[in-house]
Structure formats: C-alpha cells, structure tokens
Design a protein around this motif. Sequence first.
Motif, PDB file in Angstrom:
ATOM      1  N   PHE A 240     -59.540 -16.362  -8.530  1.00 37.15           N
ATOM      2  CA  PHE A 240     -59.536 -14.977  -9.002  1.00 37.15           C
ATOM      3  C   PHE A 240     -59.422 -15.011 -10.523  1.00 37.15           C
ATOM      4  N   LEU A 241     -60.286 -14.278 -11.218  1.00 40.12           N
ATOM      5  CA  LEU A 241     -60.192 -14.126 -12.665  1.00 40.12           C
ATOM      6  C   LEU A 241     -59.221 -12.992 -12.976  1.00 40.12           C
ATOM      7  N   GLY A 242     -58.136 -13.296 -13.667  1.00 45.12           N
ATOM      8  CA  GLY A 242     -57.155 -12.271 -14.015  1.00 45.12           C
ATOM      9  C   GLY A 242     -57.658 -11.361 -15.121  1.00 45.12           C
ATOM     10  N   VAL A 243     -57.372 -10.061 -14.984  1.00 44.34           N
ATOM     11  CA  VAL A 243     -57.847  -9.064 -15.949  1.00 44.34           C
ATOM     12  C   VAL A 243     -56.684  -8.161 -16.350  1.00 44.34           C
ATOM     13  N   ALA A 244     -56.480  -8.010 -17.646  1.00 47.14           N
ATOM     14  CA  ALA A 244     -55.437  -7.115 -18.147  1.00 47.14           C
ATOM     15  C   ALA A 244     -55.897  -5.669 -18.041  1.00 47.14           C
ATOM     16  N   ASN A 245     -54.955  -4.791 -17.747  1.00 45.56           N
ATOM     17  CA  ASN A 245     -55.203  -3.346 -17.723  1.00 45.56           C
ATOM     18  C   ASN A 245     -54.016  -2.679 -18.427  1.00 45.56           C
ATOM     19  N   TYR A 246     -53.787  -3.092 -19.675  1.00 45.78           N
ATOM     20  CA  TYR A 246     -52.643  -2.635 -20.466  1.00 45.78           C
ATOM     21  C   TYR A 246     -52.869  -3.041 -21.918  1.00 45.78           C
ATOM     22  N   GLY A 247     -51.879  -2.814 -22.759  1.00 39.27           N
ATOM     23  CA  GLY A 247     -52.009  -3.158 -24.161  1.00 39.27           C
ATOM     24  C   GLY A 247     -50.699  -3.626 -24.765  1.00 39.27           C
ATOM     25  N   TYR A 248     -50.789  -4.064 -26.021  1.00 42.48           N
ATOM     26  CA  TYR A 248     -49.616  -4.474 -26.789  1.00 42.48           C
ATOM     27  C   TYR A 248     -49.730  -3.891 -28.191  1.00 42.48           C
ATOM     28  N   ALA A 249     -48.565  -3.668 -28.818  1.00 41.34           N
ATOM     29  CA  ALA A 249     -48.529  -3.212 -30.208  1.00 41.34           C
ATOM     30  C   ALA A 249     -47.592  -4.094 -31.008  1.00 41.34           C
ATOM     31  N   ARG A 298     -63.635  -0.473 -19.722  1.00 40.50           N
ATOM     32  CA  ARG A 298     -64.783  -1.189 -20.281  1.00 40.50           C
ATOM     33  C   ARG A 298     -64.545  -2.692 -20.216  1.00 40.50           C
ATOM     34  N   SER A 299     -63.332  -3.103 -20.523  1.00 36.93           N
ATOM     35  CA  SER A 299     -62.973  -4.522 -20.433  1.00 36.93           C
ATOM     36  C   SER A 299     -63.106  -5.023 -18.999  1.00 36.93           C
ATOM     37  N   MET A 300     -62.642  -4.207 -18.048  1.00 37.21           N
ATOM     38  CA  MET A 300     -62.710  -4.616 -16.644  1.00 37.21           C
ATOM     39  C   MET A 300     -64.149  -4.747 -16.164  1.00 37.21           C
ATOM     40  N   ASN A 301     -65.015  -3.839 -16.599  1.00 39.07           N
ATOM     41  CA  ASN A 301     -66.425  -3.951 -16.231  1.00 39.07           C
ATOM     42  C   ASN A 301     -67.029  -5.259 -16.734  1.00 39.07           C
ATOM     43  N   LEU A 302     -66.670  -5.634 -17.948  1.00 33.61           N
ATOM     44  CA  LEU A 302     -67.161  -6.906 -18.491  1.00 33.61           C
ATOM     45  C   LEU A 302     -66.657  -8.080 -17.666  1.00 33.61           C
ATOM     46  N   ARG A 303     -65.403  -8.012 -17.207  1.00 33.32           N
ATOM     47  CA  ARG A 303     -64.847  -9.117 -16.411  1.00 33.32           C
ATOM     48  C   ARG A 303     -65.466  -9.177 -15.020  1.00 33.32           C
ATOM     49  N   LEU A 304     -65.851  -8.031 -14.482  1.00 33.91           N
ATOM     50  CA  LEU A 304     -66.591  -8.051 -13.217  1.00 33.91           C
ATOM     51  C   LEU A 304     -67.911  -8.797 -13.398  1.00 33.91           C
ATOM     52  N   ALA A 305     -68.593  -8.512 -14.497  1.00 34.47           N
ATOM     53  CA  ALA A 305     -69.845  -9.208 -14.778  1.00 34.47           C
ATOM     54  C   ALA A 305     -69.602 -10.697 -15.016  1.00 34.47           C
ATOM     55  N   LEU A 306     -68.534 -11.021 -15.725  1.00 35.16           N
ATOM     56  CA  LEU A 306     -68.213 -12.421 -15.984  1.00 35.16           C
ATOM     57  C   LEU A 306     -67.879 -13.143 -14.676  1.00 35.16           C
ATOM     58  N   ARG A 328     -65.538   0.434  -9.891  1.00 38.92           N
ATOM     59  CA  ARG A 328     -66.171  -0.187  -8.740  1.00 38.92           C
ATOM     60  C   ARG A 328     -67.181  -1.205  -9.233  1.00 38.92           C
ATOM     61  N   ALA A 329     -67.456  -2.175  -8.410  1.00 33.42           N
ATOM     62  CA  ALA A 329     -68.323  -3.280  -8.828  1.00 33.42           C
ATOM     63  C   ALA A 329     -69.702  -2.810  -9.288  1.00 33.42           C
ATOM     64  N   THR A 330     -70.127  -1.647  -8.812  1.00 35.92           N
ATOM     65  CA  THR A 330     -71.448  -1.145  -9.180  1.00 35.92           C
ATOM     66  C   THR A 330     -71.404  -0.167 -10.343  1.00 35.92           C
ATOM     67  N   SER A 331     -70.202   0.066 -10.906  1.00 37.34           N
ATOM     68  CA  SER A 331     -70.086   1.044 -11.986  1.00 37.34           C
ATOM     69  C   SER A 331     -70.782   0.557 -13.255  1.00 37.34           C
ATOM     70  N   PRO A 332     -71.457   1.438 -14.005  1.00 33.12           N
ATOM     71  CA  PRO A 332     -72.035   1.027 -15.283  1.00 33.12           C
ATOM     72  C   PRO A 332     -70.942   0.823 -16.310  1.00 33.12           C
ATOM     73  N   PRO A 333     -71.162  -0.044 -17.293  1.00 28.46           N
ATOM     74  CA  PRO A 333     -70.146  -0.283 -18.316  1.00 28.46           C
ATOM     75  C   PRO A 333     -69.803   1.009 -19.066  1.00 28.46           C
ATOM     76  N   ALA A 334     -68.521   1.189 -19.349  1.00 30.96           N
ATOM     77  CA  ALA A 334     -68.086   2.322 -20.167  1.00 30.96           C
ATOM     78  C   ALA A 334     -68.391   2.009 -21.619  1.00 30.96           C
ATOM     79  N   SER A 335     -68.577   3.022 -22.432  1.00 28.11           N
ATOM     80  CA  SER A 335     -68.978   2.770 -23.811  1.00 28.11           C
ATOM     81  C   SER A 335     -68.024   3.349 -24.838  1.00 28.11           C
ATOM     82  N   ARG A 336     -66.973   4.039 -24.369  1.00 29.13           N
ATOM     83  CA  ARG A 336     -66.076   4.657 -25.342  1.00 29.13           C
ATOM     84  C   ARG A 336     -64.638   4.248 -25.066  1.00 29.13           C
ATOM     85  N   ALA A 337     -63.761   4.432 -26.036  1.00 26.12           N
ATOM     86  CA  ALA A 337     -62.353   4.082 -25.882  1.00 26.12           C
ATOM     87  C   ALA A 337     -61.612   5.243 -25.232  1.00 26.12           C
ATOM     88  N   SER A 338     -62.033   5.638 -24.058  1.00 24.20           N
ATOM     89  CA  SER A 338     -61.397   6.764 -23.385  1.00 24.20           C
ATOM     90  C   SER A 338     -61.564   6.631 -21.890  1.00 24.20           C
TER      91      SER A 338
END
Length: 338
Positions: A240-249, A298-306, A328-338
């Motif tokens: 399984f490829l681990g994917v972050a769904n959070y952030g750091y400051a 958007r990051s998650m979509n890229l990791r699905l492709a990867l 979802r695995a068939t979702s198109p990549p998101a293009s904005r930071a929202s």
Amino acid sequence: MHFLRPFSVLAIGVALTAFAATSSAAPAPLAVLGFQSDGSPTRLIGDNAKAMTVVGVDGVDLSGPGTVSGPTAADGRQLAAAHAHGLPAVLLVGNWSDAIDDFSEPLAHETLRSTKKTDAAATALAKAVADGGWNGVSVDLESLTPRDAAGLTRFVSDLHADLPGGDSLTVCLTAATTLGGYAAMGYDLAGLAASADQIVLMTYDDHGPWEKTPGPIGPLPWQRASVATLEKTVPAAQIFLGVANYGYAWRPHSRVALSVAHARVLAAHLHAPARWSAKDGEWTAKGHGSTLWWSDKRSMNLRLALARKLGVHGIAVWSLGTGDRIPRATSPPASRAS
C-alpha cells in the motif's frame, strides 16, 4: 481516524476479498485503505465510503508486557459505521504512549523482547478482533530499533496464526530509501512480508514539526524511491502506498500539525498565496515567517495515478478526519487549492 443498521455480509465479503487478494488473471482494481481515528465523526466513513475498500480504525495500543488495551465504545461505533456502508474494518494496534505523546519504543520492547509476551499480546488482540466482529488487524508499531526486529516479526507471525480465517493482516512501515534504513528501524522485511497480507508503506512525514527545516510531507521522488527500495524484498502487489491528507506549519514560535482545511485558512490569514509544487505533488505557502505544506485531494489523485503506475496493491490514506474526501479512483485531478 466512527449507527448500526443491518449490513450485507456478502458486501463485506466482496470488499474484503478485493482488499486482501490479487488476481493473477487481470490487474486488480486499486484497494483504498482509509484510516479513521476513533474520536472522529462516524459520518466521515459514509462521506468517503464510495472511494474506499476498507477502513482502518485507530484503535488500540500495547499497554504493558504482553497486554493490549481493549477496543472502546468509540472503536465499536467506527466499526458499525464501516459495516453499515458494506466496508470491512480492521483494528489498528500501535505503541502510542500518552505519557510522552508519541510512539514509545520502550513500551513496544516490553512485549517484543519476550516470546511469551509477544504470543500473549497476539492472542489477546486476535480474541478482541473475533469477539468484536472486526475484519482484521493493522500493526502500527513505530519508532522501533534493530533490537525489536525479531520480536516484531514474531508478533506478526503469531497474529497470522491466531486471527480468524479470512481476516486481513497488514503491517505499517515507516518509509526509507535504503535497505539499511528499513533495518535500522527494526524491520525484517522478508519476515514481515511472509506473514502479512499487505505492507502499508507510510510514505508521509518525510518532513514535519519535529525538525526545524520546512519541507514537503510526502514528496513524489521520495515516495518513488521508498517503494523501489521496498520492492527489492516485498512484491509491488503486496504494498500500500501511504498518502498524507493533512498539513504542517513551521511558524516563528511553534511547529504544528494542521488539517487541510486549517492549512488553507491559515494561508489565507497570512496572506500567503498557495503554490502547487508539481515536483512534490503538494501545496505550500509562505508568509510572515511561516511556511506551510499540505497534501489534499489533488495530491491524492496524483498518488492514485502513481500507485497504478507502480503496480502496487493500492493507497492508504491518513486520515479521514484531517483532510479532504478521498477521490474515487476514476475522479479527474483537482486543479485548485480548495
């Protein structure tokens, strides 16, 4: 990383089969493991249900030599929510210590150093899984050292033997880019892969608030290198490829973890425009001495492709409660930071 209505045993069986097995006749669809904290709202499982194949609930911990804390009522509510949506749910077991607010190697070693204690912990955990109607276990023992390697392998082997037939068993590993790096963290890769159905490679936290220098959480080049090294011992179809769904400051006087929503709000508050790093596959923002990094849909979509490109079993997302809905695995990549 949570009410009960009648659920389909057949639906759970189909989902669990997709999670734990691969087909030799044709490429299997990507599995998606979504981690859910036991204190997070159970509605998040429903919100993400169509994108997931299994839910990992965090969960229980080693609580002493050979002992494991039992699942709580909150864990049970998460389990019920997963089953209500036809999803299998696995129980995460870790070595988190509230005393230090971190993963504790000494706590893990109290059990892993002893064959008797390791067997006792595995037996207790397998019983809790069977009694509670869980669909398997995900082992997440972190901050280990080479002295723990044999005990961790034995613990996973004991669980493999003790769990009810058909239940899944995964092992979460901190990512490294060299075989020596995995060994230094107490991982006998071949031994673990021999007993586990899948290895969850935690390809996140390459950078974080424990260090002073800001950086991406799970940059794409580091993820690729970590998987390539693991594949020297573990088949790609078992990863399984681990994917972050959070952030750091990183701020002038503090370094903190953020939800994706909080990262966006903080960037706006700082008047720091979000910039997409194509190389890393994450967002970053800088302003007023602060630097933010976050990984979102958007990051998650890229990791699905990867994951498809690498031929791995699927992706494992941490976590439902800290970020965007899993695409979802068939979702198109998101293009904005929202």
